[in-house]
Design a protein around this motif. Sequence first.
Motif, PDB file in Angstrom:
ATOM      1  N   VAL A  12     -37.751  88.343 -73.630  1.00 28.44           N
ATOM      2  CA  VAL A  12     -38.839  89.075 -72.975  1.00 28.44           C
ATOM      3  C   VAL A  12     -38.826  90.528 -73.419  1.00 28.44           C
ATOM      4  O   VAL A  12     -37.759  91.143 -73.515  1.00 28.44           O
ATOM      5  CB  VAL A  12     -38.636  89.038 -71.438  1.00 28.44           C
ATOM      6  CG1 VAL A  12     -39.771  89.767 -70.720  1.00 28.44           C
ATOM      7  CG2 VAL A  12     -38.494  87.615 -70.926  1.00 28.44           C
ATOM      8  N   LEU A  49     -34.486  91.397 -62.433  1.00 29.66           N
ATOM      9  CA  LEU A  49     -34.860  90.248 -63.275  1.00 29.66           C
ATOM     10  C   LEU A  49     -33.652  89.665 -64.002  1.00 29.66           C
ATOM     11  O   LEU A  49     -33.528  88.447 -64.111  1.00 29.66           O
ATOM     12  CB  LEU A  49     -35.961  90.652 -64.267  1.00 29.66           C
ATOM     13  CG  LEU A  49     -37.311  90.952 -63.586  1.00 29.66           C
ATOM     14  CD1 LEU A  49     -38.276  91.611 -64.574  1.00 29.66           C
ATOM     15  CD2 LEU A  49     -37.934  89.679 -62.999  1.00 29.66           C
ATOM     16  N   TYR A  81     -32.584  85.640 -63.872  1.00 29.37           N
ATOM     17  CA  TYR A  81     -32.650  84.746 -65.028  1.00 29.37           C
ATOM     18  C   TYR A  81     -31.442  85.025 -65.923  1.00 29.37           C
ATOM     19  O   TYR A  81     -30.905  86.127 -65.893  1.00 29.37           O
ATOM     20  CB  TYR A  81     -33.936  85.003 -65.826  1.00 29.37           C
ATOM     21  CG  TYR A  81     -35.199  84.859 -65.007  1.00 29.37           C
ATOM     22  CD1 TYR A  81     -35.773  83.606 -64.785  1.00 29.37           C
ATOM     23  CD2 TYR A  81     -35.806  85.980 -64.449  1.00 29.37           C
ATOM     24  CE1 TYR A  81     -36.928  83.475 -64.029  1.00 29.37           C
ATOM     25  CE2 TYR A  81     -36.964  85.862 -63.694  1.00 29.37           C
ATOM     26  CZ  TYR A  81     -37.520  84.607 -63.485  1.00 29.37           C
ATOM     27  OH  TYR A  81     -38.667  84.484 -62.740  1.00 29.37           O
ATOM     28  N   LEU A 131     -33.756  90.636 -71.995  1.00 29.67           N
ATOM     29  CA  LEU A 131     -34.893  91.433 -71.541  1.00 29.67           C
ATOM     30  C   LEU A 131     -34.801  92.762 -72.286  1.00 29.67           C
ATOM     31  O   LEU A 131     -33.845  93.524 -72.083  1.00 29.67           O
ATOM     32  CB  LEU A 131     -34.790  91.666 -70.037  1.00 29.67           C
ATOM     33  CG  LEU A 131     -35.930  92.469 -69.406  1.00 29.67           C
ATOM     34  CD1 LEU A 131     -37.200  91.630 -69.336  1.00 29.67           C
ATOM     35  CD2 LEU A 131     -35.549  92.910 -67.987  1.00 29.67           C
ATOM     36  N   LEU A 170     -44.136  91.564 -70.934  1.00 34.34           N
ATOM     37  CA  LEU A 170     -44.569  91.852 -69.564  1.00 34.34           C
ATOM     38  C   LEU A 170     -44.849  93.343 -69.437  1.00 34.34           C
ATOM     39  O   LEU A 170     -43.972  94.166 -69.709  1.00 34.34           O
ATOM     40  CB  LEU A 170     -43.454  91.428 -68.599  1.00 34.34           C
ATOM     41  CG  LEU A 170     -43.714  91.588 -67.111  1.00 34.34           C
ATOM     42  CD1 LEU A 170     -44.857  90.690 -66.650  1.00 34.34           C
ATOM     43  CD2 LEU A 170     -42.439  91.257 -66.326  1.00 34.34           C
ATOM     44  N   LYS A 230     -41.783  87.883 -61.288  1.00 35.92           N
ATOM     45  CA  LYS A 230     -41.140  86.575 -61.249  1.00 35.92           C
ATOM     46  C   LYS A 230     -42.170  85.454 -61.452  1.00 35.92           C
ATOM     47  O   LYS A 230     -41.895  84.472 -62.139  1.00 35.92           O
ATOM     48  CB  LYS A 230     -40.429  86.418 -59.899  1.00 35.92           C
ATOM     49  CG  LYS A 230     -39.464  85.273 -59.851  1.00 35.92           C
ATOM     50  CD  LYS A 230     -38.589  85.375 -58.606  1.00 35.92           C
ATOM     51  CE  LYS A 230     -37.825  84.100 -58.400  1.00 35.92           C
ATOM     52  NZ  LYS A 230     -38.690  82.940 -58.129  1.00 35.92           N
ATOM     53  N   LEU A 268     -42.568  85.301 -65.194  1.00 35.78           N
ATOM     54  CA  LEU A 268     -41.406  84.833 -65.968  1.00 35.78           C
ATOM     55  C   LEU A 268     -41.037  83.387 -65.632  1.00 35.78           C
ATOM     56  O   LEU A 268     -40.513  82.674 -66.494  1.00 35.78           O
ATOM     57  CB  LEU A 268     -40.203  85.762 -65.785  1.00 35.78           C
ATOM     58  CG  LEU A 268     -40.380  87.185 -66.316  1.00 35.78           C
ATOM     59  CD1 LEU A 268     -39.024  87.879 -66.448  1.00 35.78           C
ATOM     60  CD2 LEU A 268     -41.113  87.244 -67.642  1.00 35.78           C
TER      61      LEU A 268
END
Length: 186
Positions: free
Chosen positions: A3, A20, A24, A82, A111, A178, A181
Amino acid sequence: MRVVFIGPPGAGKGTQAERLVETYTMAHLSTGDMLRAARDAKTEVGLKADRYMSAGQLVPDEIIVAIIAGRLGQPDCGQGYLLDGFPRTIAQAESLDAMLAEKDTPLHVVLELQVPEEELFERLAGRGRADDTPEVIRQRLVAYREQTAPLLKYYGGQELLRSIDGLGSIDEIFQRAKAVLDEFAD
Ligand code: ADP
């Protein structure tokens, strides 16, 4: 899951990124944190980067691309990551694309955390970090508008961009992130 997390300075990206990566399985790659650690350790790269950071300017692409290339090669990135604060220019995004194409590990999603510029200035001025003087804040907002915002179109063109509203409580914003994702998590 791989991401890219994009948002202007003061958008609350760091706070959401922390949550986040607890939710994850993905490494948190914050270039701001990496550069501040290098600066505090007084490495050659860190001292060079500090001259740009303390003026609210972006550090040169070749410095940051070299840092990220090294970091992406580390084993924990195999589970996904991320990217927080990178890429910040089109040149950085192109370098990232080339690195990922070579490894055959494309991004899943980009994102964007959206916050209006008037709100950002207020938030940054209230934060009190060393690089948060009014002039430096203005410079960082200009850098975002001129150098980073063009990435939205770049990733929109690759059909990777998903944008969420960055106004609201930390928890509300987290739920929005969320919801996006979750579509890509395995
Ligand atoms: P912000 O609070 O503005 O989101 P960060 O903590 O992500 O800032 O980064 C702090 C500073 O580090 C930036 O103002 C910039 O000088 C430098 N920096 C971080 N990431 C990058 C990057 N990808 N390219 C160039 N400079 C960067």
